[in-house]
Design a protein around this motif. Sequence first.
Motif, PDB file in Angstrom:
ATOM      1  N   ARG A  90      -7.568  -0.338   9.045  1.00 34.85           N
ATOM      2  CA  ARG A  90      -6.247   0.040   8.899  1.00 34.85           C
ATOM      3  C   ARG A  90      -5.273  -0.914   8.487  1.00 34.85           C
ATOM      4  NH1 ARG A  90      -3.888   3.137  13.729  1.00 34.85           N
ATOM      5  NH2 ARG A  90      -5.624   4.713  13.503  1.00 34.85           N
ATOM      6  N   ARG A  91      -5.451  -2.147   9.000  1.00 33.86           N
ATOM      7  CA  ARG A  91      -4.601  -3.170   8.679  1.00 33.86           C
ATOM      8  C   ARG A  91      -4.728  -3.457   7.381  1.00 33.86           C
ATOM      9  NH1 ARG A  91      -5.088  -4.935  14.000  1.00 33.86           N
ATOM     10  NH2 ARG A  91      -6.959  -6.278  13.360  1.00 33.86           N
ATOM     11  N   ASN A  92      -6.046  -3.701   6.789  1.00 38.00           N
ATOM     12  CA  ASN A  92      -6.351  -3.853   5.353  1.00 38.00           C
ATOM     13  C   ASN A  92      -6.096  -2.912   4.367  1.00 38.00           C
ATOM     14  OD1 ASN A  92      -7.806  -6.439   6.170  1.00 38.00           O
ATOM     15  ND2 ASN A  92      -9.663  -5.707   6.248  1.00 38.00           N
ATOM     16  N   SER A  93      -6.212  -1.721   4.882  1.00 43.31           N
ATOM     17  CA  SER A  93      -5.680  -0.656   4.009  1.00 43.31           C
ATOM     18  C   SER A  93      -4.109  -0.563   3.799  1.00 43.31           C
ATOM     19  CB  SER A  93      -6.072   0.725   4.544  1.00 43.31           C
ATOM     20  OG  SER A  93      -5.151   1.128   5.656  1.00 43.31           O
ATOM     21  N   LEU A  94      -3.360  -1.079   4.698  1.00 36.36           N
ATOM     22  CA  LEU A  94      -1.995  -1.193   4.686  1.00 36.36           C
ATOM     23  C   LEU A  94      -1.785  -2.504   3.460  1.00 36.36           C
ATOM     24  CD1 LEU A  94      -0.738  -0.573   8.196  1.00 36.36           C
ATOM     25  CD2 LEU A  94      -0.475   0.858   6.295  1.00 36.36           C
ATOM     26  N   LEU A  95      -2.313  -3.385   3.602  1.00 36.92           N
ATOM     27  CA  LEU A  95      -2.260  -4.748   2.804  1.00 36.92           C
ATOM     28  C   LEU A  95      -2.351  -4.189   1.264  1.00 36.92           C
ATOM     29  CD1 LEU A  95      -3.268  -7.449   4.977  1.00 36.92           C
ATOM     30  CD2 LEU A  95      -1.278  -7.005   4.450  1.00 36.92           C
ATOM     31  N   THR A  96      -3.561  -3.427   1.093  1.00 35.43           N
ATOM     32  CA  THR A  96      -3.987  -3.150  -0.221  1.00 35.43           C
ATOM     33  C   THR A  96      -3.733  -1.813  -0.867  1.00 35.43           C
ATOM     34  OG1 THR A  96      -6.086  -2.161   0.649  1.00 35.43           O
ATOM     35  CG2 THR A  96      -6.224  -4.438   0.185  1.00 35.43           C
ATOM     36  N   ASP A  97      -3.074  -1.041  -0.061  1.00 36.01           N
ATOM     37  CA  ASP A  97      -2.639   0.279  -0.835  1.00 36.01           C
ATOM     38  C   ASP A  97      -1.439  -0.003  -1.490  1.00 36.01           C
ATOM     39  OD1 ASP A  97      -1.877   2.653  -0.871  1.00 36.01           O
ATOM     40  OD2 ASP A  97      -1.007   3.107   1.129  1.00 36.01           O
ATOM     41  N   GLN A  98      -1.567   0.488  -2.722  1.00 30.26           N
ATOM     42  CA  GLN A  98      -0.475   0.406  -4.022  1.00 30.26           C
ATOM     43  C   GLN A  98       0.368   1.391  -3.995  1.00 30.26           C
ATOM     44  OE1 GLN A  98      -2.660  -0.843  -7.338  1.00 30.26           O
ATOM     45  NE2 GLN A  98      -3.120  -2.991  -6.410  1.00 30.26           N
ATOM     46  N   ARG A  99       0.257   2.412  -3.167  1.00 33.92           N
ATOM     47  CA  ARG A  99       1.166   3.612  -3.216  1.00 33.92           C
ATOM     48  C   ARG A  99       2.563   3.416  -3.184  1.00 33.92           C
ATOM     49  NH1 ARG A  99      -1.821   7.649   0.743  1.00 33.92           N
ATOM     50  NH2 ARG A  99      -1.697   5.627   2.262  1.00 33.92           N
ATOM     51  N   GLY A 100       3.524   3.615  -4.117  1.00 32.65           N
ATOM     52  CA  GLY A 100       4.900   3.287  -4.335  1.00 32.65           C
ATOM     53  C   GLY A 100       5.191   2.284  -5.065  1.00 32.65           C
ATOM     54  N   VAL A 101       4.299   1.449  -5.319  1.00 32.77           N
ATOM     55  CA  VAL A 101       4.629   0.146  -6.041  1.00 32.77           C
ATOM     56  C   VAL A 101       5.061   0.504  -7.340  1.00 32.77           C
ATOM     57  CG1 VAL A 101       3.411  -1.843  -7.036  1.00 32.77           C
ATOM     58  CG2 VAL A 101       2.767  -1.271  -4.854  1.00 32.77           C
ATOM     59  N   ILE A 102       4.352   1.432  -8.070  1.00 36.64           N
ATOM     60  CA  ILE A 102       5.004   1.902  -9.543  1.00 36.64           C
ATOM     61  C   ILE A 102       6.360   2.275  -9.299  1.00 36.64           C
ATOM     62  CG2 ILE A 102       4.775   3.623 -11.186  1.00 36.64           C
ATOM     63  CD1 ILE A 102       1.642   3.293 -10.737  1.00 36.64           C
TER      64      ILE A 102
END
Length: 237
Positions: free
Chosen positions: A19-31
Amino acid sequence: MDTFNVKGSLHEKRRDFYRRNSLLTDQRGVILLATCLFITLFLLLAGAALDFGRAWAAREQLRTAVDAASLAGAGQTDRRVTAAVQPGYIQTVCDENSCYETCALRPYLEDRSGYESDIIGKQKWKENKCDKLIGLRERTLVFTGAEQSAARDMLEENWPSMLEPTTTSVTAYSNPDSPHYPSVVVTAGGKFKTDILGAFGIKEISIKRASQSGVFYEEIRDGWNYGRNKAPKPAIN
């Protein structure tokens, strides 16, 4: 039970890790964030360009205003002339059938002086209809004293609405010994209040322009035409 608890705890730790890794690698909202930043930067740059464009327009309007003012000032100069006139008179001549009036000229010349706009322009050299203009003996340039007021009035009439005036000066070079004679120089400056550029620390832009207009005429001395006067030297750095 002990074995089950250990496995359960390992499973939960593993799940927390992913879960922590997914939060760090999640790019949703960056654009979306990048788009907002880009739009903000674009609007700031567009506003800055608009400020510079308006400042450039004010500068060109000020250039036009000082050009018109210097021309208006130089246009107030006049030329003083001395005209050689052969005076005439009306005489009555009679023949066998009738009498009639005709013009006759006296055998000498008279000098009639004044402003060229009056003597030549309004034909004030002619005291009666029989007078004859022979030519000009003298023509010199005269500064009437209205040059500065005319230039200031024209500058005020054409002053750019986007510019706050700071300095104005009008100089009439009426001394023949001056290298800038004969001319009128108008210098004007103002401050342009910015909008968007104020966010970058540029709250105003100083603008200054100057213009010089010379006066040209054909110089006549002792009846001799010496051609056009010399152009005045530039008085603007």
